[in-house]
Scaffold this motif. Sequence first.
Motif, PDB file in Angstrom:
ATOM      1  N   LEU A  76     -25.280 -30.458  -6.454  1.00  0.00           N
ATOM      2  CA  LEU A  76     -25.551 -30.053  -5.081  1.00  0.00           C
ATOM      3  C   LEU A  76     -24.442 -29.162  -4.535  1.00  0.00           C
ATOM      4  CD1 LEU A  76     -27.279 -30.322  -2.496  1.00  0.00           C
ATOM      5  CD2 LEU A  76     -25.953 -32.378  -1.946  1.00  0.00           C
ATOM      6  N   PHE A  77     -23.199 -29.451  -4.912  1.00  0.00           N
ATOM      7  CA  PHE A  77     -22.064 -28.721  -4.350  1.00  0.00           C
ATOM      8  C   PHE A  77     -21.677 -27.480  -5.154  1.00  0.00           C
ATOM      9  CE2 PHE A  77     -21.592 -32.316  -1.657  1.00  0.00           C
ATOM     10  CZ  PHE A  77     -20.779 -31.937  -0.596  1.00  0.00           C
ATOM     11  N   TYR A  78     -22.065 -27.417  -6.440  1.00  0.00           N
ATOM     12  CA  TYR A  78     -21.598 -26.302  -7.275  1.00  0.00           C
ATOM     13  C   TYR A  78     -22.716 -25.544  -7.990  1.00  0.00           C
ATOM     14  CZ  TYR A  78     -17.022 -28.421  -6.539  1.00  0.00           C
ATOM     15  OH  TYR A  78     -15.896 -28.952  -5.972  1.00  0.00           O
ATOM     16  N   HIS A  79     -23.921 -26.105  -8.060  1.00  0.00           N
ATOM     17  CA  HIS A  79     -25.033 -25.440  -8.738  1.00  0.00           C
ATOM     18  C   HIS A  79     -24.687 -25.074 -10.189  1.00  0.00           C
ATOM     19  CE1 HIS A  79     -27.503 -24.051  -4.979  1.00  0.00           C
ATOM     20  NE2 HIS A  79     -27.286 -25.352  -5.018  1.00  0.00           N
ATOM     21  N   SER A  80     -23.981 -25.945 -10.878  1.00  0.00           N
ATOM     22  CA  SER A  80     -23.607 -25.694 -12.266  1.00  0.00           C
ATOM     23  C   SER A  80     -23.839 -26.968 -13.070  1.00  0.00           C
ATOM     24  CB  SER A  80     -22.138 -25.267 -12.373  1.00  0.00           C
ATOM     25  OG  SER A  80     -21.731 -25.207 -13.734  1.00  0.00           O
ATOM     26  N   VAL A 130     -26.579 -34.774   3.184  1.00  0.00           N
ATOM     27  CA  VAL A 130     -27.994 -34.593   3.526  1.00  0.00           C
ATOM     28  C   VAL A 130     -28.230 -33.205   4.121  1.00  0.00           C
ATOM     29  CG1 VAL A 130     -29.878 -35.426   4.980  1.00  0.00           C
ATOM     30  CG2 VAL A 130     -28.352 -37.065   3.851  1.00  0.00           C
ATOM     31  N   LEU A 131     -27.327 -32.758   5.001  1.00  0.00           N
ATOM     32  CA  LEU A 131     -27.463 -31.431   5.603  1.00  0.00           C
ATOM     33  C   LEU A 131     -27.397 -30.327   4.554  1.00  0.00           C
ATOM     34  CD1 LEU A 131     -25.298 -31.804   8.854  1.00  0.00           C
ATOM     35  CD2 LEU A 131     -27.796 -31.682   8.674  1.00  0.00           C
ATOM     36  N   LEU A 132     -26.458 -30.481   3.603  1.00  0.00           N
ATOM     37  CA  LEU A 132     -26.338 -29.479   2.546  1.00  0.00           C
ATOM     38  C   LEU A 132     -27.595 -29.449   1.694  1.00  0.00           C
ATOM     39  CD1 LEU A 132     -24.566 -27.394   1.119  1.00  0.00           C
ATOM     40  CD2 LEU A 132     -23.621 -29.256  -0.261  1.00  0.00           C
ATOM     41  N   PHE A 133     -28.155 -30.601   1.408  1.00  0.00           N
ATOM     42  CA  PHE A 133     -29.393 -30.675   0.629  1.00  0.00           C
ATOM     43  C   PHE A 133     -30.543 -29.995   1.367  1.00  0.00           C
ATOM     44  CE2 PHE A 133     -33.334 -32.988  -0.434  1.00  0.00           C
ATOM     45  CZ  PHE A 133     -33.412 -32.682  -1.779  1.00  0.00           C
ATOM     46  N   TYR A 149     -28.952 -18.342   3.017  1.00  0.00           N
ATOM     47  CA  TYR A 149     -27.952 -18.488   4.063  1.00  0.00           C
ATOM     48  C   TYR A 149     -26.641 -19.081   3.521  1.00  0.00           C
ATOM     49  CZ  TYR A 149     -25.753 -20.141   8.367  1.00  0.00           C
ATOM     50  OH  TYR A 149     -24.866 -20.395   9.387  1.00  0.00           O
ATOM     51  N   ILE A 150     -26.770 -20.011   2.590  1.00  0.00           N
ATOM     52  CA  ILE A 150     -25.568 -20.666   2.059  1.00  0.00           C
ATOM     53  C   ILE A 150     -25.197 -20.159   0.673  1.00  0.00           C
ATOM     54  CG2 ILE A 150     -25.913 -22.785   3.391  1.00  0.00           C
ATOM     55  CD1 ILE A 150     -27.081 -24.042   0.851  1.00  0.00           C
ATOM     56  N   ASP A 184     -21.600 -18.413  -4.664  1.00  0.00           N
ATOM     57  CA  ASP A 184     -21.430 -17.180  -5.434  1.00  0.00           C
ATOM     58  C   ASP A 184     -20.031 -16.587  -5.339  1.00  0.00           C
ATOM     59  OD1 ASP A 184     -24.090 -17.472  -6.043  1.00  0.00           O
ATOM     60  OD2 ASP A 184     -24.773 -16.136  -4.420  1.00  0.00           O
ATOM     61  N   THR A 185     -19.208 -17.068  -4.420  1.00  0.00           N
ATOM     62  CA  THR A 185     -17.871 -16.490  -4.243  1.00  0.00           C
ATOM     63  C   THR A 185     -16.789 -17.535  -4.502  1.00  0.00           C
ATOM     64  OG1 THR A 185     -17.765 -17.038  -1.877  1.00  0.00           O
ATOM     65  CG2 THR A 185     -18.784 -14.934  -2.478  1.00  0.00           C
TER      66      THR A 185
END
Length: 248
Positions: free
Chosen positions: A32-36, A200-203, A212-213, A218-219
């Motif tokens: 959820l936090f890194y997409h890896s 929950v908000l990040l999800f 938007y996020i 990506d950076t």
Amino acid sequence: MDTDYESYELTKTEWQRFCVIAYVTVVLLCLLFYHSILFAAVCGTVVLLFRKRYSLYMAKKRKELLIVQFKDMLISVSASVAAGRHMREAMAEALDHLKDIYDDDSPLVEELDVMVRSIRENRDREEELLRSFASRSHVEDIKNFVDVYLICRTTGGDMQQVVNRAAEIICEKMDIERDVKMQTAQRQYEGAVITAIPIVLLFMLNLTSPDYIAPLYDTFQGRMIMTVSLAGMYLAWDMTMKLMDIEV
């Protein structure tokens, strides 16, 4: 029986179950936090460092159960002594009472079972068995009760009055501690909910507004923000649990 209730030896099944649940949780959180997927799979191995902490947690839960069972034992022993039973007879009756309430592998049921069999088969003295149990329990209330009983046996005091009064005082103290723990448990729950809100908000943002996020994933700056946020949430949760923790 020589169980030290200050420590806990995890069984293979308990450790495997913890590793599976904790690994899946960490992997999902890192995804959820890194997409890896690769990074999340590697981060999941951090659960191997938590064996000692999980062991201490299990020891604490076992001690809490021991205290609850000891309160029930005190009520039974007090009633038996009031009826004219000796301590060894009161312990046997307390064992039968506890077996009707708890499983045979629960801590105090196992302790009493060993003590009663030692008294009946090996003619061991209940004073030594109780002293050993109190020392290994690392619970102040258990030590106090055993000390009162041993002093009463040594000085020839009124066993019925002493045991009943000691049981009454200790049970009242345990009730107060239980009420306090119920209050802190509510605060711990609130702390866990507050910690979960950003997750929950990040999800939800990933589901509804991924573009938007996207800069957070990506950076380099976005990765750093995610790392600091994740670390901050963990530290906040850990501090909340420690502040609300009450030693038993």
